[in-house]
Design a protein around this motif. Structure first.
Motif, PDB file in Angstrom:
ATOM      1  N   VAL A   1       0.659  -1.260   0.079  1.00  0.00           N
ATOM      2  CA  VAL A   1      -0.104   0.008   0.042  1.00  0.00           C
ATOM      3  C   VAL A   1       0.827   1.392  -0.053  1.00  0.00           C
ATOM      4  O   VAL A   1       1.937   1.452   0.864  1.00  0.00           O
ATOM      5  N   GLY A   2       0.756   2.133  -0.876  1.00  0.00           N
ATOM      6  CA  GLY A   2       1.310   3.415  -1.076  1.00  0.00           C
ATOM      7  C   GLY A   2       0.458   4.332  -0.431  1.00  0.00           C
ATOM      8  O   GLY A   2      -0.562   4.398   0.025  1.00  0.00           O
ATOM      9  N   HIS A   3       1.289   5.673  -0.650  1.00  0.00           N
ATOM     10  CA  HIS A   3       0.683   6.660   0.122  1.00  0.00           C
ATOM     11  C   HIS A   3      -0.785   6.951  -0.533  1.00  0.00           C
ATOM     12  O   HIS A   3      -1.821   7.489  -0.169  1.00  0.00           O
ATOM     13  N   MET A   4      -1.053   6.987  -1.860  1.00  0.00           N
ATOM     14  CA  MET A   4      -2.106   7.300  -2.724  1.00  0.00           C
ATOM     15  C   MET A   4      -3.159   6.110  -2.483  1.00  0.00           C
ATOM     16  O   MET A   4      -4.442   6.668  -2.331  1.00  0.00           O
ATOM     17  N   ASP A   5      -2.762   5.041  -2.244  1.00  0.00           N
ATOM     18  CA  ASP A   5      -3.735   4.049  -1.784  1.00  0.00           C
ATOM     19  C   ASP A   5      -4.204   4.342  -0.560  1.00  0.00           C
ATOM     20  O   ASP A   5      -5.377   4.130  -0.401  1.00  0.00           O
ATOM     21  N   LEU A   6      -3.466   4.857   0.190  1.00  0.00           N
ATOM     22  CA  LEU A   6      -3.948   5.074   1.825  1.00  0.00           C
ATOM     23  C   LEU A   6      -4.841   6.314   1.626  1.00  0.00           C
ATOM     24  O   LEU A   6      -5.887   6.116   2.437  1.00  0.00           O
ATOM     25  N   ALA A   7      -4.559   7.364   0.867  1.00  0.00           N
ATOM     26  CA  ALA A   7      -5.710   8.399   0.883  1.00  0.00           C
ATOM     27  C   ALA A   7      -7.080   7.717   0.137  1.00  0.00           C
ATOM     28  O   ALA A   7      -8.258   8.349   0.630  1.00  0.00           O
ATOM     29  N   VAL A   8      -6.986   6.905  -0.785  1.00  0.00           N
ATOM     30  CA  VAL A   8      -8.194   6.396  -1.304  1.00  0.00           C
ATOM     31  C   VAL A   8      -8.825   5.409  -0.349  1.00  0.00           C
ATOM     32  O   VAL A   8     -10.095   5.649  -0.085  1.00  0.00           O
ATOM     33  N   ILE A   9      -8.318   4.534   0.444  1.00  0.00           N
ATOM     34  CA  ILE A   9      -8.846   3.641   1.431  1.00  0.00           C
ATOM     35  C   ILE A   9      -9.512   4.634   2.675  1.00  0.00           C
ATOM     36  O   ILE A   9     -10.551   4.377   3.122  1.00  0.00           O
ATOM     37  N   TRP A  10      -8.886   5.456   3.010  1.00  0.00           N
ATOM     38  CA  TRP A  10      -9.487   6.305   3.910  1.00  0.00           C
ATOM     39  C   TRP A  10     -10.655   7.270   3.484  1.00  0.00           C
ATOM     40  O   TRP A  10     -11.427   7.719   4.258  1.00  0.00           O
ATOM     41  N   SER A  11     -10.276   7.706   2.447  1.00  0.00           N
ATOM     42  CA  SER A  11     -11.628   8.366   1.853  1.00  0.00           C
ATOM     43  C   SER A  11     -12.778   7.551   1.686  1.00  0.00           C
ATOM     44  O   SER A  11     -13.832   8.064   2.030  1.00  0.00           O
ATOM     45  N   GLY A  12     -12.568   6.254   1.077  1.00  0.00           N
ATOM     46  CA  GLY A  12     -13.638   5.687   0.829  1.00  0.00           C
ATOM     47  C   GLY A  12     -14.296   5.164   2.278  1.00  0.00           C
ATOM     48  O   GLY A  12     -15.448   5.245   2.264  1.00  0.00           O
ATOM     49  N   ALA A  13     -13.380   4.871   3.329  1.00  0.00           N
ATOM     50  CA  ALA A  13     -13.682   4.120   4.455  1.00  0.00           C
ATOM     51  C   ALA A  13     -14.690   5.439   5.135  1.00  0.00           C
ATOM     52  O   ALA A  13     -15.493   5.450   5.950  1.00  0.00           O
ATOM     53  N   THR A  14     -14.077   6.602   5.173  1.00  0.00           N
ATOM     54  CA  THR A  14     -14.806   8.043   5.798  1.00  0.00           C
ATOM     55  C   THR A  14     -16.043   8.181   5.182  1.00  0.00           C
ATOM     56  O   THR A  14     -17.155   8.490   5.902  1.00  0.00           O
ATOM     57  N   ALA A  15     -16.035   8.037   3.726  1.00  0.00           N
ATOM     58  CA  ALA A  15     -17.411   8.386   3.221  1.00  0.00           C
ATOM     59  C   ALA A  15     -18.552   7.131   3.641  1.00  0.00           C
ATOM     60  O   ALA A  15     -19.625   7.668   3.670  1.00  0.00           O
ATOM     61  N   THR A  16     -18.187   5.945   3.564  1.00  0.00           N
ATOM     62  CA  THR A  16     -18.980   5.152   4.044  1.00  0.00           C
ATOM     63  C   THR A  16     -19.375   5.073   5.386  1.00  0.00           C
ATOM     64  O   THR A  16     -20.566   5.193   5.537  1.00  0.00           O
ATOM     65  N   LEU A  17     -18.612   5.523   6.310  1.00  0.00           N
ATOM     66  CA  LEU A  17     -18.901   5.812   7.839  1.00  0.00           C
ATOM     67  C   LEU A  17     -19.932   6.926   7.849  1.00  0.00           C
ATOM     68  O   LEU A  17     -20.951   6.870   8.710  1.00  0.00           O
ATOM     69  N   ALA A  18     -19.671   8.107   7.056  1.00  0.00           N
ATOM     70  CA  ALA A  18     -20.411   9.141   7.066  1.00  0.00           C
ATOM     71  C   ALA A  18     -21.811   8.812   6.554  1.00  0.00           C
ATOM     72  O   ALA A  18     -23.033   9.209   7.210  1.00  0.00           O
ATOM     73  N   LEU A  19     -21.935   8.028   5.505  1.00  0.00           N
ATOM     74  CA  LEU A  19     -23.171   7.591   4.970  1.00  0.00           C
ATOM     75  C   LEU A  19     -24.013   6.770   6.066  1.00  0.00           C
ATOM     76  O   LEU A  19     -25.286   7.104   6.108  1.00  0.00           O
ATOM     77  N   LEU A  20     -23.408   5.794   6.641  1.00  0.00           N
ATOM     78  CA  LEU A  20     -24.088   5.013   7.774  1.00  0.00           C
ATOM     79  C   LEU A  20     -24.257   5.727   8.837  1.00  0.00           C
ATOM     80  O   LEU A  20     -25.399   5.440   9.261  1.00  0.00           O
ATOM     81  N   VAL A  21     -23.522   6.621   9.461  1.00  0.00           N
ATOM     82  CA  VAL A  21     -24.185   7.444  10.419  1.00  0.00           C
ATOM     83  C   VAL A  21     -25.306   8.301  10.205  1.00  0.00           C
ATOM     84  O   VAL A  21     -26.305   8.336  10.882  1.00  0.00           O
ATOM     85  N   TRP A  22     -25.364   8.790   9.005  1.00  0.00           N
ATOM     86  CA  TRP A  22     -26.340   9.660   8.385  1.00  0.00           C
ATOM     87  C   TRP A  22     -27.624   8.930   8.150  1.00  0.00           C
ATOM     88  O   TRP A  22     -28.964   9.399   8.709  1.00  0.00           O
ATOM     89  N   ARG A  23     -27.563   7.718   7.684  1.00  0.00           N
ATOM     90  CA  ARG A  23     -28.791   6.810   7.531  1.00  0.00           C
ATOM     91  C   ARG A  23     -29.010   5.831   8.594  1.00  0.00           C
ATOM     92  O   ARG A  23     -29.931   4.870   8.327  1.00  0.00           O
ATOM     93  N   TRP A  24     -28.479   5.690   9.666  1.00  0.00           N
ATOM     94  CA  TRP A  24     -28.336   4.668  10.413  1.00  0.00           C
ATOM     95  C   TRP A  24     -29.760   4.360  10.996  1.00  0.00           C
ATOM     96  O   TRP A  24     -30.179   3.256  10.908  1.00  0.00           O
ATOM     97  N   SER A  25     -30.562   5.255  11.380  1.00  0.00           N
ATOM     98  CA  SER A  25     -31.911   4.917  12.134  1.00  0.00           C
ATOM     99  C   SER A  25     -32.688   4.482  11.051  1.00  0.00           C
ATOM    100  O   SER A  25     -33.584   3.551  11.062  1.00  0.00           O
TER     101      SER A  25
END
Length: 275
Positions: free
Chosen positions: A124-148
């Protein structure tokens, strides 16, 4: 030399990012009994890899588009007389086979197919790390927003309708989140092990959680622990990292099942003695 220049630290950060996103999403996969759905979406990602390499575009983008197409196809066909397990089996293996055949035609591209099948977290490189955390953050934000809304439509679709929630829309949101996690996970654990990182930590957490929120938090902790211990075991034992992480997660599940079984047995015996 910066902190992120250490490949083990980059690998740990990538795995933790994946675990934090996959764990709460995996809870919904377990609750909705969508394990095979996640597996089918992951299998389709190999076709996305092949198409991305053929057209010289981002592998993340290719995998994301293909995963979304697979999920949308399954959602569309599921209500048209096809048994869900049969439909998923046909589409999953067809997409995987097409992807492998397509890869064989890419003579001008050097491809390490094993890294896509089983992951290559240590690369995993620096760009891969940025993509992984961007995707993970977007997923978590989506789940928190629509959790209920997601939780209500999962537990009782009729109640969701009464509350003005469209279960099909929530299913689409869950599908989108699943596609994003598959796209970011392919670098970490590979196509064949993505479903395990979704399901195993959530299944482990189920033994100890008495609320949905607690189950999601415990699943995230199990996922992070599996990544850290798996990386350590892989480094010391010189074993494949992705499979080792999943093996540690499976070990956590077996220990949790044993503890839960002993607790239930003692509780049952105590109840009999009291009565």
């Amino acid at each position: 030399m910066t902190l992120l220049d250490d490949f083990l630290i980059r690998a740990a950060l990538a795995g933790i990012g994946l675990a934090l996103a996959a764990a709460p999403l995996g809870c919904f996969v377990v609750w909705r009994r969508m394990a095979y759905f996640g597996d089918a979406t992951a299998h389709a990602s190999i076709l996305g890899v092949a198409l991305a390499l053929a057209f010289d575009v981002s592998v993340f983008g290719g995998v994301l588009v293909t995963a979304l197409a697979m999920a949308t196809t399954v959602s569309t066909l599921s209500g048209r007389g096809y048994a869900m397990d049969t439909l998923l089996g046909v589409l999953a293996h067809t997409a995987l086979a097409l992807g492998l055949v397509a890869v064989s035609f890419l003579h001008w591209v050097r491809i390490d197919l094993m890294s896509y099948l089983f992951g290559d977290i240590l690369a995993v490189g620096h760009m891969d790390l940025a993509v992984i955390w961007s995707g993970a953050t977007a997923t978590l934000a989506l789940l928190v927003w629509r959790w209920s809304a997601l939780l209500t439509s999962t537990l009782n679709p009729d109640l969701a309708h009464a509350a003005g929630i469209d279960p099909r829309r929530e299913q689409l949101i869950l599908t989108l989140a699943l596609a994003v996690v598959v796209a970011v996970a392919i670098k970490v654990v590979g196509v064949l092990l993505i479903a395990a990182m979704l399901i195993v930590p959530a299944a482990t957490a189920r033994a100890f959680a008495n609320t949905p929120e607690r189950m999601a938090l415990i699943a995230a902790a199990v996922g992070v622990l599996s990544v850290i211990v798996g990386l350590r075991v892989s480094f010391v034992g010189d074993t494949p990292t992705g499979p080792t992480i999943v093996t540690v997660a499976a070990g956590c599940f077996m220990v949790a099942s044993l503890i839960r079984g002993l607790f239930d047995h003692r509780h049952l015996r105590s109840h009999k003695e009291d009565s």
